[in-house]
Scaffold this motif. Structure first.
Motif, mmCIF file in Angstrom:
data_model
loop_
_atom_site.group_PDB
_atom_site.id
_atom_site.type_symbol
_atom_site.label_atom_id
_atom_site.label_comp_id
_atom_site.label_asym_id
_atom_site.label_seq_id
_atom_site.Cartn_x
_atom_site.Cartn_y
_atom_site.Cartn_z
ATOM 1 N N HIS A 231 1.666 -3.370 -4.333
ATOM 2 C CA HIS A 231 1.027 -4.671 -4.179
ATOM 3 C C HIS A 231 2.114 -5.731 -4.081
ATOM 4 N N TYR A 232 1.698 -6.890 -3.613
ATOM 5 C CA TYR A 232 2.694 -7.948 -3.477
ATOM 6 C C TYR A 232 3.301 -8.320 -4.821
ATOM 7 N N GLN A 233 2.513 -8.277 -5.895
ATOM 8 C CA GLN A 233 3.043 -8.654 -7.208
ATOM 9 C C GLN A 233 4.045 -7.634 -7.752
ATOM 10 N N ASP A 234 4.144 -6.481 -7.083
ATOM 11 C CA ASP A 234 5.143 -5.495 -7.511
ATOM 12 C C ASP A 234 6.547 -5.872 -7.067
ATOM 13 N N ALA A 235 6.660 -6.785 -6.137
ATOM 14 C CA ALA A 235 7.981 -7.191 -5.656
ATOM 15 C C ALA A 235 8.754 -7.882 -6.774
ATOM 16 N N GLY A 236 10.083 -7.714 -6.778
ATOM 17 C CA GLY A 236 10.931 -8.357 -7.776
ATOM 18 C C GLY A 236 12.237 -7.621 -7.965
ATOM 19 N N ASN A 237 13.003 -8.088 -8.943
ATOM 20 C CA ASN A 237 14.307 -7.501 -9.241
ATOM 21 C C ASN A 237 14.176 -6.624 -10.486
ATOM 22 N N TYR A 238 14.323 -5.307 -10.322
ATOM 23 C CA TYR A 238 14.199 -4.353 -11.419
ATOM 24 C C TYR A 238 15.587 -3.908 -11.868
ATOM 25 N N VAL A 239 15.773 -3.795 -13.177
ATOM 26 C CA VAL A 239 17.060 -3.352 -13.748
ATOM 27 C C VAL A 239 16.788 -2.233 -14.736
ATOM 28 N N CYS A 240 17.492 -1.127 -14.557
ATOM 29 C CA CYS A 240 17.489 -0.043 -15.545
ATOM 30 C C CYS A 240 18.798 -0.116 -16.316
ATOM 31 N N GLU A 241 18.709 -0.299 -17.615
ATOM 32 C CA GLU A 241 19.904 -0.487 -18.451
ATOM 33 C C GLU A 241 19.890 0.546 -19.575
ATOM 34 N N GLY B 155 0.790 -1.220 0.000
ATOM 35 C CA GLY B 155 0.000 0.000 0.000
ATOM 36 C C GLY B 155 0.822 1.268 0.000
ATOM 37 N N ASP B 156 2.123 1.138 0.285
ATOM 38 C CA ASP B 156 2.979 2.323 0.273
ATOM 39 C C ASP B 156 3.159 2.823 -1.156
ATOM 40 N N ALA B 157 3.554 4.084 -1.249
ATOM 41 C CA ALA B 157 3.937 4.656 -2.548
ATOM 42 C C ALA B 157 5.458 4.615 -2.663
ATOM 43 N N GLU C 180 30.679 0.969 -29.116
ATOM 44 C CA GLU C 180 30.712 -0.413 -28.662
ATOM 45 C C GLU C 180 31.219 -0.496 -27.218
ATOM 46 N N GLY C 181 30.491 -1.263 -26.418
ATOM 47 C CA GLY C 181 30.928 -1.519 -25.056
ATOM 48 C C GLY C 181 30.534 -0.460 -24.046
ATOM 49 N N LEU C 182 29.846 0.603 -24.470
ATOM 50 C CA LEU C 182 29.459 1.659 -23.530
ATOM 51 C C LEU C 182 28.032 1.374 -23.060
ATOM 52 N N LYS C 183 27.925 0.668 -21.924
ATOM 53 C CA LYS C 183 26.652 0.302 -21.333
ATOM 54 C C LYS C 183 26.733 0.528 -19.830
ATOM 55 N N LYS C 184 25.590 0.860 -19.237
ATOM 56 C CA LYS C 184 25.497 0.997 -17.789
ATOM 57 C C LYS C 184 24.186 0.363 -17.338
ATOM 58 N N ARG C 185 24.187 -0.170 -16.099
ATOM 59 C CA ARG C 185 22.976 -0.741 -15.548
ATOM 60 C C ARG C 185 23.008 -0.658 -14.030
ATOM 61 N N GLU C 186 21.831 -0.410 -13.451
ATOM 62 C CA GLU C 186 21.653 -0.402 -11.999
ATOM 63 C C GLU C 186 20.416 -1.238 -11.687
ATOM 64 N N SER C 187 20.401 -1.820 -10.487
ATOM 65 C CA SER C 187 19.291 -2.707 -10.141
ATOM 66 C C SER C 187 18.626 -2.277 -8.840
ATOM 67 N N LEU C 188 17.368 -2.638 -8.720
ATOM 68 C CA LEU C 188 16.563 -2.393 -7.532
ATOM 69 C C LEU C 188 15.847 -3.691 -7.198
ATOM 70 N N THR C 189 16.127 -4.183 -5.996
ATOM 71 C CA THR C 189 15.420 -5.367 -5.518
ATOM 72 C C THR C 189 14.344 -4.896 -4.552
ATOM 73 N N LEU C 190 13.093 -4.992 -4.984
ATOM 74 C CA LEU C 190 11.960 -4.483 -4.216
ATOM 75 C C LEU C 190 11.297 -5.619 -3.453
ATOM 76 N N ILE C 191 11.202 -5.422 -2.137
ATOM 77 C CA ILE C 191 10.507 -6.380 -1.264
ATOM 78 C C ILE C 191 9.279 -5.671 -0.709
ATOM 79 N N VAL C 192 8.096 -6.262 -0.934
ATOM 80 C CA VAL C 192 6.836 -5.707 -0.422
ATOM 81 C C VAL C 192 6.361 -6.595 0.735
ATOM 82 N N GLU C 193 6.378 -6.037 1.945
ATOM 83 C CA GLU C 193 5.974 -6.789 3.135
ATOM 84 C C GLU C 193 4.546 -6.423 3.531
#
Length: 570
Positions: A383-393, A347-349, A400-413
């Motif tokens: 919602h609980y289904q929003d939980a998961g591992n998100y990656v922004c790439e 229920g949080d934002a 060639e070879g210039l890529k960046k990525r960060e991840s967010l592991t969201l846990i909904v309790e």
């Protein structure tokens, strides 16, 4: 055989020599011979019938004669005079043809055939010409290179052992080179060997080259006269390296300047179009007014974005001749907020932002649990289904070879939430009780019967998906009961109860059972009574039978008795 003539012959010859006449009609006659060949000179006189002898001579430059061969017409003998240069080289035939072997340059003389009679002397002159073909011309003392705008010795063309002397001609790409002041200078000289009298010809060429002379062939030839006329022999081709100054400077970037990114190494390469190419240059870097002297390459390591700018290079001695190129060091920054592992309550934002900073437009892709999302995630109420591992790439496609990525592991309790439902079987004999549970971490479910506190262990559970699952039991209560479902995780323990009434068809079922049992017992009793009556009947029939059939043998009686016994038993 050869022999010496007698004194009388010499006297007659001496008296008549002053009266020698040149036969009318005999003009000048020339015999051409190649060097080393045999010279053959016919006498060209008709032999008179009163011939005494024939003789050959040659004339010295001062006109005085030198006699070299004598042949008598009567004795058929041949005598060769003692002339050293013709020793063992002469041969006089019967028709007074004179042959001289191994022709030499010194054999170029005027020879005279003389036929002597008692009253006259006849003469026929022959001029001998000897020719020697020169050696194939060769270009020697060749310059290692020619320089534009400079008159420089190209080489010497030499041809040896010629007679008479020949002439040397120079060619550029097959065309004759004519002397031209300051551009083409030709110096010719010849030298005669005093022993062989053969000539060596040498022609020196000074030449001012241009860039048009690159890969142009130079040759020379010797023209000489032989027995059959004028001939020419050519040398092999000679191609010279042409030196010319640098007229333009260019700069190259390795790797390609369109693909340079932060952390790369850059190599600048400066080139001049001169020959030989310059070996040293001055490199100018952005923000550094002072140049850096280096070979034709200069390397920058681990470049950063501030290395973007104009790079230049020039010759050391001609700094006005300069080349430049613009280099962009591509970069790509990505900032994901929040990132890492984040735990939120249901229920949080949760605002999520992926900020890109790049040297050019970059592509952005969002992934959740390795599945590509159509848009960036945004959570106004989790919602609980929003939980998961998100990656922004993000990436720069051109680099060639210039890529960046960060991840967010969201846990909904969430605390456990319970909802209980029941369902009665169509037969009315059983009821299904379901406890629906929602929460994270996954709550554990326990069933108990209120009052007795008994724990029910025969529950069946569904898979846990998106924070939800259920547990169900099937019961047939004989009396009203209260079932309790307890769900508990690390956050909280939640309890919910449900009253379940006894089965309404239970008594009807019991009466039916009793009726069935009574019927079965009655049937069994009736069968027993019938059996007893039949046994008594059979026993009475057996006794009467004995009196009527008295005369029958014991065997038959026994047989029937056995049959009756069997029936009775039955």
């Amino acid at each position: 055989m050869a022999s010496k003539a007698g004194p009388s012959c010499r006297l007659v010859f001496c008296l008549l020599i002053s009266a020698a006449v040149l036969r009318p009609g005999l003009g000048s006659y020339t015999v051409n011979s190649a060097y080393g060949d045999t010279i053959i000179m016919p006498c060209r006189l008709d032999v008179p019938h009163n011939l005494m002898f024939g003789k050959w001579k040659y004339e010295k430059p001062d006109g005085s004669p030198v006699f070299i061969a004598f042949r008598s017409s009567t004795k058929k003998s041949v005598q060769y005079d003692d002339v050293p240069e013709y020793k063992d080289r002469l041969s006089l035939s019967e028709n007074y043809t004179l042959s001289i072997s191994n022709a030499r340059i010194s054999d170029e003389k005027r020879f005279v055939c003389m036929l002597v009679t008692e009253d006259n002397v006849f003469e026929a002159p022959t001029t001998v010409k000897v020719f020697k073909q020169p050696s194939k011309p060769e270009i020697v003392s060749k310059a290692p290179f020619l320089e534009t705008e400079q008159l420089k010795q190209l080489g010497d063309c030499i041809s040896k052992d010629s007679y008479p002397d020949g002439n040397i001609t120079w060619y550029r790409n097959g065309k004759v080179l004519q002397p031209l002041e300051g551009v083409v200078v030709i110096i010719f000289k010849k030298q005669m060997d005093p022993v062989t009298q053969l000539y060596t010809m040498t022609s020196s060429l000074e030449y001012k080259a241009t860039k048009a002379d690159i890969q142009m062939p130079f040759t020379c030839s010797v023209t000489y006269f032989g027995p059959s006329g004028q001939k020419t022999v050519h040398s092999e081709q000679a191609i010279f390296d042409i030196y010319y100054p640098t007229e333009q400077v260019t700069i190259q970037v390795l790797p390609s300047k369109n693909a340079i990114k932060e952390g790369d190494n850059i190599t600048l390469k400066c080139l001049g179009n001169g020959n030989p190419p310059p070996e040293e240059f001055v490199f100018y870097l952005p923000g550094q007014p002072e140049g850096i002297r280096s070979s034709n390459t200069y390397t920058l390591t681990d470049v950063r974005r501030n290395a973007t700018g104009d790079y230049k290079c020039s010759l050391i001695d001609k700094r006005s001749m300069i080349a430049s190129t613009a280099i962009t060091v591509h970069y790509l920054d990505l900032s994901l907020n929040p990132s890492g592992e984040v735990t939120k309550q249901i229920g949080d934002a949760l605002p999520v932002s992926c900020t890109i900073s790049a040297s050019r437009n970059a592509t952005v892709v969002w992934m959740k649990d390795n599945i590509r999302l159509r848009s960036s995630p945004s959570f106004s109420s989790l919602h609980y289904q929003d939980a998961g591992n998100y990656v922004c790439e993000t990436a720069l496609q051109e680099v060639e070879g210039l890529k960046k990525r960060e991840s967010l592991t969201l846990i909904v309790e969430g605390k456990p939430q319970i909802k209980m439902t029941k369902k009665t079987d169509p037969s009315g004999l059983s009821k299904t009780i379901i406890c629906h549970v929602e929460g994270f971490p996954k709550p554990a479910i326990q069933w108990t019967i209120t009052g007795s506190g008994s724990v029910i262990n025969q529950a069946k559970e569904s898979p846990y998906i998106n924070g939800r699952y259920y547990s169900k039991i099937i019961i047939s209560p004989e009396e009203n009961v209260t079932l309790t479902c307890t769900a508990e995780n690390q956050l909280e323990r939640t309890v919910n109860s449900l009253n379940v009434s006894a089965n309404e068809n239970r008594e009807k079922v019991n009466d039916q059972a009793k009726l069935i049992v009574g019927i079965v017992v009655g049937l069994l009793l009736a069968a027993l009574v019938a059996g007893v009556v039949y046994w008594l009947y059979m026993k009475k029939s057996k006794t009467a039978s004995k009196h009527v059939n008295k005369d029958l043998g014991n065997l038959e009686e026994n047989k029937k008795l056995e049959e009756n016994n069997h029936k009775t038993e039955a």
